[in-house]
Write a protein that holds these residues in place. Structure first.
Motif, mmCIF file in Angstrom:
data_model
loop_
_atom_site.group_PDB
_atom_site.id
_atom_site.type_symbol
_atom_site.label_atom_id
_atom_site.label_comp_id
_atom_site.label_asym_id
_atom_site.label_seq_id
_atom_site.Cartn_x
_atom_site.Cartn_y
_atom_site.Cartn_z
ATOM 1 N N UNK A 42 42.657 48.174 36.288
ATOM 2 C CA UNK A 42 42.171 49.488 36.704
ATOM 3 C C UNK A 42 40.843 49.811 36.026
ATOM 4 N N UNK A 43 40.177 48.791 35.509
ATOM 5 C CA UNK A 43 38.859 48.967 34.902
ATOM 6 C C UNK A 43 38.843 50.019 33.803
ATOM 7 N N UNK A 44 39.777 49.910 32.888
ATOM 8 C CA UNK A 44 39.830 50.900 31.818
ATOM 9 C C UNK A 44 38.926 50.498 30.659
ATOM 10 N N UNK A 45 38.590 49.213 30.558
ATOM 11 C CA UNK A 45 37.666 48.774 29.521
ATOM 12 C C UNK A 45 38.297 48.447 28.182
#
Lengths: 201, 783
Positions: A37-40
Motif C-alpha cells: 500500500x506504499x506506506x514507505x
C-alpha cells in the motif's frame, strides 16, 4: 537547440508495461507484492538507503508495473539483506526475498554487475571458492586458523585441488555456467546497441 | 387419497413450450388424480377455481404445476387453507422458471421433463404431514450488554417505548470510552457534556435498571425467554447507604496510586461524572487501615463484601460491548514501552481532558513541559497483515486530526506533523474537518508510515524515521512527543461472551452480523441483536445509529407479544434416538441439548437447516417436507423410467442455488433439459445416503448446489455439505462409481448464467463417462 536549454528537457515518460518482464515477475511469485500500500516502512527503515540511492519501495513498485529499469539499475544490488523491511512490512510482504528474486531475474536478463560476473567466472568457477583462503595474500587467515589448532587450509578444494573439476561439473549441471554465459551474451548485445546509438548521435 | 393437480398455462409462457394436453392425458390414467388446467392459476378466478374444485371433489392434497414456489408459493398455500386443507399439504412442480423458459428449443424434452417434475411433486405430496404454526411468548424485557454510548442510546430508546431494560456494564461506571474523551470530532463538542446527560437519564429512567461492575456468566433459553446469570463484583461499598460524596473517604486514604494517565487513591471514583457515583476500593493496593471506614459517616464501607450472583429473565438481548484499543508494544520498532514520551491516542485523551491527570494540559510525561514538536503516527495496529489486523479502524485518522487541532488551539506555536499512509476522513463533515486541520490549524501531513522511533542518548528528543513517499525521500525528524493512533480491537472476553450467547464471530473476533448489508444489527441467534463497534470499527454517530437500530429490532419483536415459529423445523422420534450426540455437535443454533439421557429440542432456536437430520444415522430427526423417505420416493419414481440421458439429479439450496436456477429462467438462459431439481432448505440437510440412492436407482450424475460459503443462510451449512461431499467422493469410489459423477457448486441467487454453465459442462462431462453401470470404476487401492 543549445546545450544550455537541452539539459532542462527530460523526456522520460513511461510508455506502458513490458508485459514479458511483468509476467516473469508474476511467475517468480512476485505477485504477493500486490499487497503493497506504499506506506514507505521498508524504505524508511533501510540502513542501506540511508547511505545510498537505494529505495526499497520504489524497486517493488517498479517491479509491480513490469518496469525493466528495476533490473538494470544498481539499486537491487545495494540491499544488504538485513531483513529490517521484511520484519516491519505491515502487509506481510517478504520484501528481502522479493529483492533476491529480482536479482535472479536481473541476471537471467543479462543485467549483472562486472564485479559479480568476474567473481562468478574468474574466482568461483576457477578456484571453487567464493572467497579463496589460500595463497600468500591470505596468510593472516591461515595464521588465525592455526592459532585455533586448525590446519591452515579448510578441507575444501584448497586441500583437494582435484575436486575443482567436480565443482565445475556441478556448476555446469545445475545450469550456473549456462546462466553466466547467457548473461554475458545479453550484456554484450546490449553494449553493442548502446555503441550504435552513440555513433548515430 | 384424492390429489388435485392444477396446471397453469401462464398464458403462453408455459403452454407455448410444454404440451399441456399430453401431460393431462398422461396423468388421467390415475383415478386418484383430479386434473384441472387454467390459463392463469394465480389470477383471482384461477384461485377461486382451485377452492371450488377442492371443495367439490373432496380433494385432500394439492400439486401446483406452475411457476417457482418462491414466486407464488405462499399465495397457493393460503388459498388451499381457505379451501380447508392444511397449508403444508401442497407440493410444487416448477415448470416455468426451470422448464418452459429454459428449454424453448426442445418442446418434446421439456414436456417429458414436466411429467417427471409433476410425478416427483405427486410422490412428495403423498408423504406430506399437516403442521401447526406454533407461537412462543415474549418476555417484554431487554438485556443490553455494554454501557457505552451505544448501549445507553439503545437502552433509552427501548425504555422510552415502555419496555423494561437491564443495562449491564462490566466496568465501575457506564459511559464507556466516550466518557474518557475530551472532545469529539468533527464538531469539537465536549464529550462528557453530551454523554453526561444521557448517562444521568439512564440512571433516573424508571424502566432502566443499571447493573454495573458485573459480568455475564450464563445464558439459557431462546428468543423471548432467555434466562441470564450475572456475577456482581464487590466494590466494597454498600450501595444502599453510599450517597456518592466520595471526597470524605478519598481524602483520608493514604495510598496514592501513581499512574501517568489514571492516578487515583486506593478508594476513589473513576471520574467525577461516573454513573453510578460510588467509590470503590482496589483490594490490590489497599493496606486495610480502615481510615475510610472511620471517616464515612454513613457506614457505607464493607471490607468483606462478597461477589453476588443475580438471575434475570429477558426476552431480547443487545450486545454492545464496544472495543479496546490496540496495544502497540508488540510493534517493537515504535519503542512504545521503552520511551515514556511515546504515548497512544487514548492516553493523549487523558492529557487533553480537563478531568485528567494534567487538568487538560498537554505535557510530556518525562519532564512535565509542554512539547514543542508533536508527531502523530497513524495506522498503528490497523491495515496490518502481519498481526492479522487487515481492517481499517475507521476512527484513528479523524481522532488524531482532532487531537492535533486541540493542541494547536491551546498552543498555536506547537509544530505538529501527522504521518499517514492514507487519510480516511470518513463521516459527515469529516473531510471538511481534515481540510480545516491543514488550512486553518496549519498541521503538516506527511505521507509515510513510520519505520522506527529512536532516541539519541545525548538528547531527550525522539527521532522518527520514515520515507516521505511522495518525495521519495528519507527523513529523520525530531519530536518531543509521539502519539500513536492506535487501532480498535474486540474487547477482552469477546470469545467467552460469544460462547455464552452461542453467536458467531468474524476472522478478527468482532461479532458477526446476520447479513452485512440488509441485517446488520442481528446476530446468528434469534432475539440477540448487536450494535456499535463490536460489529466492526465505527465512529460515535454510526454506533448510536446502530444502537437505535438494534433497539428498534428488539422493540418490533417484543411489541408482537409472541413470535411465530416456523413449523418446518426439525422433529424427532425419541424411540429411535440412541443419544450419539452428533446432532448436538453440528447444531450451531443451540436447538438441541442432550441432558439426563434425553434429547431436548428447543423449537424456538431451530431454523430448519436440517444439518442434524442429515447427521442422524437412525433417522430419528427429520424436517417435514424434506424427509429422507420423501426424497427417496421422488428419486425412485423419477428413475423408474429414465426419460433422458444423461440424467442429473440436482439438490439445490432454497436460498441461493434454487434462486439462481430461477434467475436462469427469468433471464431465459437456455441449458440442457437433463436436470431434475430437488429443492432442499440447505445443502447441509442432504444425507449422503440420498446421493447413493440416486445412483443406485440409475441417475447418471448428482449436482449439489448451495450458497457461497460466506453467504450461507444458515451460517456454515454449505461448508458442512462441502465437507461431507469429500467423504461421499471417497465412498463412491469404493462403491464402484466414478467420483466425478458428483459435483458440488456454489451458485448465488444472482448467478443464473453460472447455473446454466454448470449444467452445460456437467452434461458434457457425463456424456464422456457414459451411462452409469455397476462397477464402472475401480478405485486404486493404496498399499
Amino acid at each position: 537547440m543549445s546545450d544550455n536549454v537541452e539539459k532542462y528537457i527530460k523526456r522520460n515518460v513511461n510508455k506502458g508495461i513490458n508485459s514479458r518482464i511483468a509476467q516473469k515477475f508474476v511467475d517468480a511469485g512476485l505477485e504477493v507484492m500486490r499487497s503493497c500500500i506504499n506506506c514507505g516502512t521498508c524504505t524508511g527503515g533501510c540502513p542501506s538507503g540511508r547511505r545510498t540511492a537505494y529505495r526499497t519501495r520504489s524497486a517493488i513498485r517498479r517491479a509491480l508495473t513490469g518496469d525493466e529499469s528495476v533490473l538494470s539499475d544498481i539499486d537491487i544490488w545495494l540491499c544488504s539483506t538485513c531483513y529490517y523491511c521484511y520484519e516491519r512490512c505491515p502487509r506481510n510482504i517478504p520484501v528481502t526475498d522479493m529483492i533476491i528474486k529480482l536479482r535472479n531475474i536481473a541476471v537471467e536478463e543479462g543485467y549483472i554487475l562486472d564485479p559479480h560476473f568476474s567473481l562468478a567466472n574468474d574466482i568461483f568457477y576457477v578456484t571453487g571458492h567464493g572467497v579463496p583462503a589460500n595463497g600468500e595474500a591470505n596468510k593472516k587467515w591461515q595464521d588465525l586458523r592455526e592459532s585455533y589448532g586448525l590446519p591452515p587450509l579448510p578441507p575444501t578444494v584448497h586441500t583437494h585441488p582435484e575436486a575443482v573439476k567436480e565443482v565445475q561439473e556441478l556448476l555446469k549441471s545445475v545450469g550456473f555456467t549456462e546462466l553466466m554465459e547467457n548473461a554475458a551474451k545479453l550484456k554484450g548485445e546490449r553494449a553493442k546497441k548502446e555503441e550504435k546509438k552513440e555513433e548515430v548521435k | 387419497m384424492k390429489i388435485g393437480l392444477f396446471i397453469c398455462d401462464c398464458g403462453k409462457n408455459i403452454s407455448g413450450v410444454i404440451n399441456i394436453p399430453e401431460i393431462m392425458a398422461y396423468f388421467k390414467k390415475d383415478p386418484d388424480i383430479i386434473i384441472l388446467g387454467n390459463q392463469y392459476l394465480c389470477s383471482e378466478s384461477g384461485l377461486k377455481l382451485i377452492i371450488n374444485e377442492i371443495k367439490e371433489k373432496k380433494i385432500k392434497r394439492v400439486v401446483i404445476a406452475a411457476c417457482s414456489f418462491n414466486l407464488h408459493g405462499l399465495l397457493f398455500q393460503k388459498t388451499i387453507e381457505e379451501a380447508g386443507i392444511n397449508r403444508f399439504l401442497i407440493s410444487f412442480a416448477n415448470i416455468r422458471e426451470q422448464n418452459s423458459w429454459v428449454h424453448k428449443k426442445d418442446p418434446k424434452k421439456a414436456t417429458k421433463k414436466a411429467i417427471d417434475q409433476i410425478e416427483m411433486a405427486i410422490e412428495e405430496v403423498k408423504l406430506m404431514e399437516p403442521l401447526e404454526i406454533y407461537y412462543s411468548e415474549i418476555n417484554p424485557t431487554t438485556l443490553i450488554i455494554g454501557g457505552g454510548v451505544t448501549g445507553i442510546k439503545a437502552a433509552l430508546v427501548i425504555a422510552d417505548a415502555g419496555y423494561k431494560v437491564y443495562l449491564l456494564e462490566r466496568d465501575l461506571t457506564i459511559g464507556g470510552h466516550m466518557a474518557l474523551f475530551d472532545k469529539t470530532f468533527p464538531t469539537l463538542d465536549c464529550s462528557i457534556c453530551i454523554l453526561g446527560p444521557l448517562m444521568m437519564e439512564c440512571k433516573n429512567h424508571p424502566n432502566i435498571e443499571l447493573i454495573t461492575f458485573s459480568e455475564l456468566k450464563k445464558v439459557d433459553g431462546y428468543v423471548g425467554n432467555f434466562h441470564v446469570s450475572i456475577l456482581k463484583k464487590p466494590r466494597f461499598i454498600d450501595e444502599e447507604k453510599c450517597i456518592g460524596c466520595y471526597d470524605i473517604c478519598r481524602e483520608v486514604c493514604e495510598i496514592d496510586i501513581k499512574d501517568t494517565f489514571f492516578p487515583r487513591k486506593a478508594i476513589d471514583v473513576p471520574y467525577p461524572q461516573a454513573i453510578p457515583l460510588y467509590p470503590n476500593i482496589l483490594k490490590e493496593f489497599c493496606i486495610g487501615c480502615k481510615a475510610c471506614a472511620q471517616a464515612c459517616d454513613r457506614d457505607a464501607i464493607i471490607f468483606d463484601q462478597e461477589p453476588q450472583e443475580l438471575r434475570i429473565n429477558v426476552g431480547t438481548i443487545i450486545v454492545a460491548t464496544g472495543y479496546k484499543t490496540f496495544d502497540p508494544s508488540i510493534l517493537g520498532e515504535l519503542n512504545y514501552e521503552l520511551y515514556p514520551d511515546v504515548i497512544t491516542t487514548m492516553q493523549m485523551e487523558r492529557l487533553l481532558n480537563n478531568d485528567g491527570p494534567t487538568k487538560g494540559k498537554v505535557l510530556r510525561p518525562t519532564n512535565g513541559i509542554p512539547p514543542k514538536n508533536v508527531a502523530f503516527v497513524l495506522c498503528v495496529g490497523s491495515r496490518n497483515k502481519k498481526i492479522s489486523h487487515e481492517y481499517c479502524s475507521q476512527v484513528c485518522c479523524n481522532g488524531a486530526i482532532k487531537q492535533a487541532i486541540l493542541i494547536k488551539n491551546e498552543h498555536p506555536d506547537t509544530k505538529i506533523i501527522i504521518y499517514y499512509t492514507d487519510i480516511r476522513a470518513i463521516g459527515k463533515n469529516c473531510e471538511e474537518f481534515y481540510n480545516r486541520g491543514r488550512e486553518e490549524a496549519g498541521i503538516r501531513f506527511v505521507k509515510s508510515n513510520i519505520s522506527a522511533i529512536l532516541k539519541n542518548d545525548s538528547s531527550d528528543e525522539l527521532l522518527i524515521r520514515g520515507e516521505d513517499v511522495i518525495e521519495g525521500r528519507l527523513f529523520e525528524n525530531k519530536s518531543d512527543l509521539v502519539v500513536l493512533a492506535v487501532g480498535i480491537e474486540p474487547p477482552d472476553g469477546t470469545d467467552e461472551l460469544c460462547q455464552i450467547l452461542n453467536i458467531s464471530q468474524d476472522t478478527y473476533g468482532f461479532i458477526l452480523e446476520r447479513h452485512l448489508k440488509v441485517r446488520p444489527s442481528e446476530t446468528s441467534v434469534n432475539g440477540i441483536y448487536l450494535a456499535g463497534v463490536i460489529q466492526g470499527p465505527k465512529d460515535i454517530p454510526s454506533s448510536i445509529a446502530q444502537g437505535e437500530s438494534a433497539a428498534a429490532k428488539a422493540i418490533s419483536l417484543m411489541s408482537q407479544g409472541k413470535v411465530e415459529l416456523n413449523p418446518q423445523i426439525a422433529y424427532y422420534d425419541e424411540s429411535k434416538c440412541d443419544l450419539c450426540r452428533l446432532c448436538e455437535k453440528i447444531c450451531v443454533y443451540n436447538a438441541i441439548k442432550i441432558e439426563d439421557k434425553k434429547l431436548h429440542f428447543i423449537q424456538a432456536n431451530c431454523t430448519g437447516c436440517g444439518a442434524c437430520a442429515a447427521m442422524c444415522h437412525n433417522d430419528a430427526l427429520y424436517i417435514p417436507g424434506f424427509k429422507k423417505s420423501q426424497i427417496v420416493a421422488k428419486l425412485k419414481k423419477l428413475l423408474i423410467e429414465k426419460k433422458e440421458y444423461p440424467l442429473i439429479v440436482g439438490f439445490l439450496c432454497n436460498w441461493c442455488a434454487y434462486m439462481g436456477a430461477d434467475l436462469a429462467g427469468t433471464s431465459k438462459i437456455e441449458y440442457p433439459s437433463n436436470i431434475r431439481t430437488i429443492r432442499v432448505m440447505c445443502t447441509a440437510m442432504l444425507d449422503p445416503s440420498l446421493v447413493f440412492e440416486a445412483f443406485f436407482n440409475g441417475a447418471d450424475g448428482v449436482l449439489i448446489a448451495g450458497c457461497h460459503e460466506q453467504d450461507c443462510h444458515y451460517d456454515s451449512g454449505f461448508l458442512k455439505a462441502k465437507n461431507r461431499y469429500e467423504s461421499i467422493k471417497e465412498l463412491l469410489g469404493e462403491a464402484g462409481i466414478n467420483e466425478n459423477r458428483v459435483q458440488i457448486e456454489s451458485i448465488s441467487a444472482g448467478e443464473g448464467k453460472k447455473f446454466a454453465n454448470v449444467i452445460n459442462e456437467f452434461v458434457e462431462s457425463l456424456k464422456k463417462l457414459g451411462p452409469i453401470k455397476p462397477g464402472e470404476f475401480i478405485k486404486s487401492v493404496r498399499n
